[in-house]
Design a protein around this motif. Structure first.
Motif, short mmCIF file in Angstrom:
data_model
loop_
_atom_site.label_atom_id
_atom_site.label_comp_id
_atom_site.label_asym_id
_atom_site.label_seq_id
_atom_site.Cartn_x
_atom_site.Cartn_y
_atom_site.Cartn_z
N TYR A 174 0.82 -1.21 0.00
CA TYR A 174 0.00 0.00 0.00
C TYR A 174 0.86 1.27 0.00
O TYR A 174 0.64 2.20 -0.79
N ASP A 181 -3.45 7.83 -1.54
CA ASP A 181 -4.39 6.71 -1.45
C ASP A 181 -3.82 5.54 -2.26
O ASP A 181 -3.58 5.67 -3.46
N ASP A 201 -5.06 2.59 -3.16
CA ASP A 201 -5.91 2.01 -4.20
C ASP A 201 -5.90 2.88 -5.46
O ASP A 201 -5.77 2.37 -6.58
N LYS A 259 -4.32 1.87 -9.17
CA LYS A 259 -5.14 2.00 -10.38
C LYS A 259 -4.43 2.88 -11.40
O LYS A 259 -4.43 2.59 -12.59
N HIS A 310 -2.72 -2.52 4.34
CA HIS A 310 -3.96 -1.83 3.99
C HIS A 310 -4.81 -1.67 5.25
O HIS A 310 -5.23 -2.65 5.86
N THR A 362 -5.25 -6.87 -4.23
CA THR A 362 -6.09 -6.48 -5.36
C THR A 362 -5.24 -6.43 -6.62
O THR A 362 -4.18 -5.78 -6.64
N TYR A 384 -4.90 -5.14 -10.33
CA TYR A 384 -5.37 -4.12 -11.27
C TYR A 384 -4.76 -4.39 -12.64
O TYR A 384 -3.53 -4.45 -12.78
N GLU A 404 -10.30 -4.85 -12.01
CA GLU A 404 -9.67 -5.17 -10.74
C GLU A 404 -10.31 -6.42 -10.14
O GLU A 404 -11.49 -6.68 -10.32
N ARG A 417 -10.22 -8.74 -6.45
CA ARG A 417 -9.76 -8.78 -5.06
C ARG A 417 -9.57 -10.21 -4.59
O ARG A 417 -10.34 -11.11 -4.93
#
Length: 250
Positions: free
Chosen positions: A142, A153, A155, A159, A174, A182, A184, A189, A191
């Protein structure tokens, strides 16, 4: 007689404790019944809990190890761990692709050792933007994703990075979804939730995960299945023993 196993390669640091880097990768490859070639990028002095120092190998010395192997073996997938800086990593990736056209490269962007040592004092994002299109997959956690993308962020960062190559965002750090990874790929995406077994913190778990993904891809699994299988393998390692070093077994 067993058929010849797929051949994979790891470019990574030599961790004398055996928990991370080149030794952990080779253990993981062997458990997956693929043949692992190893190229050393750095010599570290460390234990499972304490990082003491690192001596970086120059790019020519790294390539000197890799060239005869890539000239004699068919390697469809390789993974890269710690490198002295992103520019050297970019030059290494381009050299590998010239030596072995069609090879798919997985990078585990190790920015900090699990014992706390920071391998890189700055994150040259422009160089990373240049590197990403050369890769098949990166596997940041993360915080690494945020640093690479310059966002607050993880996520959103993953992305954004996935516009250039596939990104597996590891969920160990996370806060909202601990333990959930996750994947991408462009606009898609997927999970992978945390498994039911108890997980203990482990030195080198990120190395093991990326090596397991590399092995699964070489065995012919799709990227999605490779990530799922590698996560299950890594979770077995995390649950294998309460200490910082895990046991490789399936």
């Amino acid at each position: 007689m067993e058929q010849q196993r797929p051949v994979v390669m790891s470019f990574a640091g030599l961790d004398p404790s055996g928990g991370a880097g080149l030794l952990a990768d080779i253990k993981t490859f062997e458990q997956h019944r693929v043949y692992g070639l190893g190229v050393c990028t750095a010599l570290t002095i460390q234990t499972a809990s304490d990082f003491i120092s690192v001596d970086w190998l120059s790019l020519p010395r790294i390539l000197a190890q890799a060239k005869p192997l890539l000239a004699t073996e068919t390697v469809a997938y390789c993974k890269i761990g710690i490198m002295t800086d992103v520019q050297s990593l970019l030059e290494l990736v381009r050299a590998i692709r010239l030596l072995s056209p069609g090879i798919r490269i997985i990078v585990d962007p190790v920015l900090k050792a699990s014992a706390g040592h920071a391998f890189h004092s700055s994150i040259p994002r422009q160089a990373w933007q240049e590197l990403l299109p050369e890769l098949y997959l990166i596997t940041p956690n993360y915080h690494e994703a945020m640093l690479l993308a310059g966002l607050d962020d993880g996520d959103a960062a993953a992305k954004q990075l996935s516009a250039h190559c596939a990104v597996l965002l590891k969920g160990g750090h996370h806060q909202a979804r601990p333990g959930e990874d996750t994947l991408y790929t462009g606009n898609d995406e997927q999970r992978f939730p945390a498994g039911p077994q108890r997980a203990y913190p482990k030195h080198g778990s990120g190395c093991v995960l990326s090596a397991a993904i590399t092995a699964n891809l070489a065995l012919g699994h799709s990227l999605s299945d490779a990530c799922a299988n590698a996560k299950a393998y890594t979770e077995n390692l995390l649950s294998s023993h309460p200490s910082l070093t895990g046991y490789h077994h399936i």
